[in-house]
Write an enzyme that holds these catalytic residues in place. Structure first.
Site, PDB file in Angstrom:
ATOM      1  N   GLY A  83     -28.151  -9.326   5.037  1.00  0.00           N
ATOM      2  CA  GLY A  83     -27.655  -9.854   3.763  1.00  0.00           C
ATOM      3  C   GLY A  83     -28.483 -11.060   3.351  1.00  0.00           C
ATOM      4  O   GLY A  83     -29.634 -11.231   3.771  1.00  0.00           O
ATOM      5  N   GLY A  84     -27.871 -11.922   2.564  1.00  0.00           N
ATOM      6  CA  GLY A  84     -28.581 -13.109   2.073  1.00  0.00           C
ATOM      7  C   GLY A  84     -29.073 -13.995   3.202  1.00  0.00           C
ATOM      8  O   GLY A  84     -29.999 -14.803   3.025  1.00  0.00           O
ATOM      9  N   GLY A  88     -67.035  -9.977  -5.778  1.00  0.00           N
ATOM     10  CA  GLY A  88     -65.997 -11.013  -5.916  1.00  0.00           C
ATOM     11  C   GLY A  88     -65.495 -11.476  -4.556  1.00  0.00           C
ATOM     12  O   GLY A  88     -65.091 -12.627  -4.387  1.00  0.00           O
ATOM     13  N   ALA A  89     -65.539 -10.550  -3.589  1.00  0.00           N
ATOM     14  CA  ALA A  89     -65.053 -10.912  -2.258  1.00  0.00           C
ATOM     15  C   ALA A  89     -65.923 -12.006  -1.633  1.00  0.00           C
ATOM     16  O   ALA A  89     -65.436 -12.825  -0.850  1.00  0.00           O
ATOM     17  CB  ALA A  89     -65.008  -9.681  -1.367  1.00  0.00           C
TER      18      ALA A  89
HETATM   19  C1  HXC Z   1     -16.608 -13.105  10.713  1.00  0.00           C
HETATM   20  C2  HXC Z   1     -17.627 -11.737  12.201  1.00  0.00           C
HETATM   21  C3  HXC Z   1     -18.699 -11.527  11.316  1.00  0.00           C
HETATM   22  C4  HXC Z   1     -18.653 -12.184  10.060  1.00  0.00           C
HETATM   23  C5  HXC Z   1     -19.100 -10.416  13.096  1.00  0.00           C
HETATM   24  N1  HXC Z   1     -17.905 -11.028  13.281  1.00  0.00           N
HETATM   25  N2  HXC Z   1     -19.587 -10.705  11.886  1.00  0.00           N
HETATM   26  N3  HXC Z   1     -16.599 -12.512  11.893  1.00  0.00           N
HETATM   27  N4  HXC Z   1     -17.596 -12.958   9.805  1.00  0.00           N
HETATM   28  N5  HXC Z   1     -19.638 -12.056   9.185  1.00  0.00           N
HETATM   29  C6  HXC Z   1     -17.082 -10.972  14.458  1.00  0.00           C
HETATM   30  C7  HXC Z   1     -16.448  -9.632  14.672  1.00  0.00           C
HETATM   31  O1  HXC Z   1     -15.237  -9.565  13.968  1.00  0.00           O
HETATM   32  C8  HXC Z   1     -16.213  -9.636  16.165  1.00  0.00           C
HETATM   33  O2  HXC Z   1     -15.099 -10.391  16.457  1.00  0.00           O
HETATM   34  C9  HXC Z   1     -17.406 -10.395  16.697  1.00  0.00           C
HETATM   35  O3  HXC Z   1     -17.918 -11.137  15.593  1.00  0.00           O
HETATM   36  C10 HXC Z   1     -18.506  -9.502  17.194  1.00  0.00           C
HETATM   37  O4  HXC Z   1     -18.743  -8.543  16.214  1.00  0.00           O
HETATM   38  P1  HXC Z   1     -18.760  -6.973  16.517  1.00  0.00           P
HETATM   39  O5  HXC Z   1     -18.593  -6.288  15.239  1.00  0.00           O
HETATM   40  O6  HXC Z   1     -17.809  -6.662  17.602  1.00  0.00           O
HETATM   41  O7  HXC Z   1     -20.236  -6.815  17.077  1.00  0.00           O
HETATM   42  P2  HXC Z   1     -21.231  -5.612  16.859  1.00  0.00           P
HETATM   43  O8  HXC Z   1     -20.565  -4.317  17.074  1.00  0.00           O
HETATM   44  O9  HXC Z   1     -22.424  -5.944  17.673  1.00  0.00           O
HETATM   45  O10 HXC Z   1     -21.668  -5.694  15.326  1.00  0.00           O
HETATM   46  C11 HXC Z   1     -22.369  -6.815  14.856  1.00  0.00           C
HETATM   47  C12 HXC Z   1     -22.441  -6.732  13.341  1.00  0.00           C
HETATM   48  C13 HXC Z   1     -21.030  -6.518  12.762  1.00  0.00           C
HETATM   49  C14 HXC Z   1     -23.344  -5.576  12.949  1.00  0.00           C
HETATM   50  C15 HXC Z   1     -23.071  -8.034  12.855  1.00  0.00           C
HETATM   51  O11 HXC Z   1     -20.148  -7.469  13.338  1.00  0.00           O
HETATM   52  C16 HXC Z   1     -20.979  -6.656  11.292  1.00  0.00           C
HETATM   53  O12 HXC Z   1     -21.305  -5.729  10.554  1.00  0.00           O
HETATM   54  N6  HXC Z   1     -20.460  -7.807  10.827  1.00  0.00           N
HETATM   55  C17 HXC Z   1     -20.287  -8.055   9.437  1.00  0.00           C
HETATM   56  C18 HXC Z   1     -21.600  -8.309   8.806  1.00  0.00           C
HETATM   57  C19 HXC Z   1     -21.439  -8.732   7.381  1.00  0.00           C
HETATM   58  O13 HXC Z   1     -21.051  -7.907   6.525  1.00  0.00           O
HETATM   59  N7  HXC Z   1     -21.612 -10.031   7.149  1.00  0.00           N
HETATM   60  C20 HXC Z   1     -21.506 -10.591   5.869  1.00  0.00           C
HETATM   61  C21 HXC Z   1     -22.813 -10.268   5.202  1.00  0.00           C
HETATM   62  S1  HXC Z   1     -23.014 -11.067   3.709  1.00  0.00           S
HETATM   63  P3  HXC Z   1     -14.096 -10.029  17.669  1.00  0.00           P
HETATM   64  O14 HXC Z   1     -13.095 -11.110  17.663  1.00  0.00           O
HETATM   65  O15 HXC Z   1     -13.548  -8.692  17.369  1.00  0.00           O
HETATM   66  O16 HXC Z   1     -14.963 -10.022  18.877  1.00  0.00           O
HETATM   67  C22 HXC Z   1     -23.819 -12.381   4.132  1.00  0.00           C
HETATM   68  C23 HXC Z   1     -24.169 -13.162   2.971  1.00  0.00           C
HETATM   69  C24 HXC Z   1     -24.974 -14.344   3.333  1.00  0.00           C
HETATM   70  O17 HXC Z   1     -24.080 -12.682   5.222  1.00  0.00           O
HETATM   71  C25 HXC Z   1     -25.218 -14.931   2.032  1.00  0.00           C
HETATM   72  C26 HXC Z   1     -26.191 -15.979   2.046  1.00  0.00           C
HETATM   73  C27 HXC Z   1     -26.574 -16.237   0.658  1.00  0.00           C
END
Ligand code: HXC
Length: 508
Positions: A169-170, A404-405
């Site tokens: 993501g971002g 040019g290079a």
């Molecule tokens: C809160 C999160 C989290 C998040 C993971 N966790 N990402 N909690 N916010 N963004 C937590 C999970 O709930 C889990 O908690 C623990 O971290 C480990 O994650 P798992 O899913 O069990 O691990 P894994 O299977 O390895 O998967 C990792 C992952 C997945 C691929 C990163 O967790 C995922 O898809 N997370 C969401 C990603 C996402 O959509 N993020 C927001 C993107 S937008 P528990 O307690 O169950 O262990 C963004 C915008 C940024 O980032 C903008 C900047 C401008």
């Protein structure tokens, strides 16, 4: 007193444990180290001084008050690499997936601010699920605070990113704005939208690794510089790389003793250029034979192989090397190589690292793909970067410098300080055959062959350019290291400033 110390030790131990032993084990089972283990390998033993180990998030929604872990998913502080100061942050995937909360971001910003104040690099270790979903916009604000600092720090202190887990993501835009990115194969990835979203929107089926893994980003996209096999290899590589970098734009390049004689003659360079002008040779060999102890740290070796970029040392002091590579696309400049080298030249210029350019370039790569994808704009990047650079610039033309290079590759006209050519250099508008086909179009094949020989005799050498002062000296190839070393000594106190401006407008 002892009770207070016991309390401190208790709290510290809780912070050290991050998300707990189960999650640490899960991290290890994936072949990944923990945030603290990574810092331990990156920095000199015992040098890490952590700060903010007791920081907690401030989220009151979705049951978060019960899910509070001191440190809040990122380990921050400072230490040394081979004795030189560096600030670090290392995201802890065991704590809520390393997700970025407002406070987590604040911790990263604090080390970045300190690094800027004192003039020391920042190394970020990324392993995070992205914005902490429970915090919503507070987390997005935190990211933007980091982005803003990435931009302000750019060109002030070197910023390095290690991607050692998810970065999606971002969130990708923070490392994207740092100077160099190292990724670990199979356990790290970077993409703006993941495979699921890609499938839904475009019907493309792609794995995480294919979409944004280390190999993809070091070959196709050039987002990352190096792909390493595992965490340990990546961390040790960063230590080696760090040794080449100045601490900030206020510091000199690092210097260290070298046992390699500065005037070492390298006889094999006298025969490295093949008899036929169309036969390639490996420019790596030339570069290595000139640098101290043959040590060349190449960046982006797997992308745009027609140009080599990397760091080395002469008399123990860091230099940046840019070199056309005749083994790939005959050393032509194209879109990718121009972008790769332009960014590298700008890094060197920002941090006062002298640039050594080895030239063997037959021109820009022809084709509709190049033209339609903007070789004009992208080629201009490299021209622009060389022309604006005020650091010492030493150029060695080994063979072809056409069209040019020739101008682009740190020519005299772009304020090259010392422009050398080997006797094998050919400096012309184009190769003899192409030139004759244009200017003697109506002639018979024999007549054209005769004219080609004439053109070669006239231009397939460095002396026409030297007679105009565009080449300062035609040098023996075996003396290249000596001449570069002498040149760098002379140029150590070079002073050159561009006219005042708010900033330039490089063709992006
Ligand atoms: C809160 C999160 C989290 C998040 C993971 N966790 N990402 N909690 N916010 N963004 C937590 C999970 O709930 C889990 O908690 C623990 O971290 C480990 O994650 P798992 O899913 O069990 O691990 P894994 O299977 O390895 O998967 C990792 C992952 C997945 C691929 C990163 O967790 C995922 O898809 N997370 C969401 C990603 C996402 O959509 N993020 C927001 C993107 S937008 P528990 O307690 O169950 O262990 C963004 C915008 C940024 O980032 C903008 C900047 C401008």
């Amino acid at each position: 007193m002892s009770a207070n110390i016991a309390e401190m030790e208790l709290r510290r131990a809780a912070s050290m444990l991050g998300g707990g032993q189960k999650r640490i084990d899960a991290q290890h089972a994936r072949g990944k180290l923990t945030a603290r283990e990574r810092v331990g390998i990156l920095l000199d033993e015992g040098s890490f001084e952590e700060i903010d180990a007791y920081v907690e998030h401030n989220c009151v929604d979705f049951g978060m008050p019960e899910n509070t872990i001191p440190g809040d998913g990122v380990v921050t502080g400072s230490g040394t690499i081979n004795g030189r100061l560096v600030f670090v942050f290392s995201q802890d995937f065991t704590v809520i997936g390393g997700a970025v909360s407002e406070r987590h971001a604040m911790k990263i910003c604090k080390v970045m601010d300190m690094a800027m104040k004192v003039g020391a690099p920042v190394i970020g270790i990324n392993d995070s699920g992205g914005a902490r979903i429970q915090e919503g916009v507070a987390s997005l604000g935190g990211y933007a605070e980091i982005f803003q600092r990435n931009v302000l720090a750019s060109g002030v202190v070197p910023q390095l990113s290690l991607i050692m887990g998810p970065c999606a993501g971002g969130a990708v835009y923070s490392p994207a704005m740092t100077d160099f990115i190292f990724m670990v194969k199979d356990t790290s990835y970077m993409f703006v939208t993941g495979p699921e979203v890609v499938r839904t929107v475009t019907n493309e089926i792609v794995t995480q690794e294919e979409l944004g893994g280390a190999v993809t980003h070091t070959t196709k996209t050039s987002v990352a510089d190096l792909a390493l096999e595992n965490d340990i290899e990546a961390l040790l590589m960063v230590r080696e790389f760090f040794d080449f970098l100045p601490l900030s734009n206020r510091s000199e390049v690092p210097a260290r003793p070298s046992s390699d004689p500065w005037d070492r003659a390298e006889a094999s360079l006298d025969t490295v250029i093949p008899a036929s002008a169309t036969q390639p040779y490996d420019m790596h060999e030339v570069v290595r034979k000139v640098l101290d102890e043959g040590d060349f740290f190449e960046v982006q070796p797997a992308h745009a192989g027609n140009i080599l970029c990397g760091f080395g040392r002469i008399e123990g002091r860091t230099v940046g090397v840019v070199a056309n590579q005749p083994m790939v696309l005959a050393g032509c400049l194209d879109i990718n190589s121009s972008k790769k080298a332009a960014r590298f030249v700008r890094f060197c210029d920002a941090f006062s690292i002298p640039i050594i350019t080895f030239v063997d370039v037959p021109g820009f790569l022809p084709g509709t793909s190049q033209e339609h994808n903007g070789i004009i704009k992208h080629g201009a990047k490299l021209l622009f970067a060389y022309a604006e650079a005020t650091v010492p610039k030493i150029t060695v033309i080994t063979r072809k410098a056409y069209g040019g290079a020739y101008d682009v590759m740190a020519s005299k006209h772009l304020r090259g300080d010392l422009n050398y050519a080997w006797p094998t250099a050919e400096i012309a508008v184009m190769g003899a055959k192409g030139a004759v086909e244009i200017i003697f179009r109506g002639l018979s094949a024999e007549e054209q062959a005769e004219k080609t020989r004439e053109y070669e005799d006239r231009f397939a050498n460095p002396f026409v350019a030297a007679s105009k002062g565009f080449i300062d000296e035609v040098i023996y190839p075996h003396a290249t290291r000596r001449r570069i070393a002498l040149g760098l000594r002379k140029l150590r106190n070079k002073s050159l400033e561009n006219p005042w401006k708010k900033h330039d407008n490089i063709p992006l």
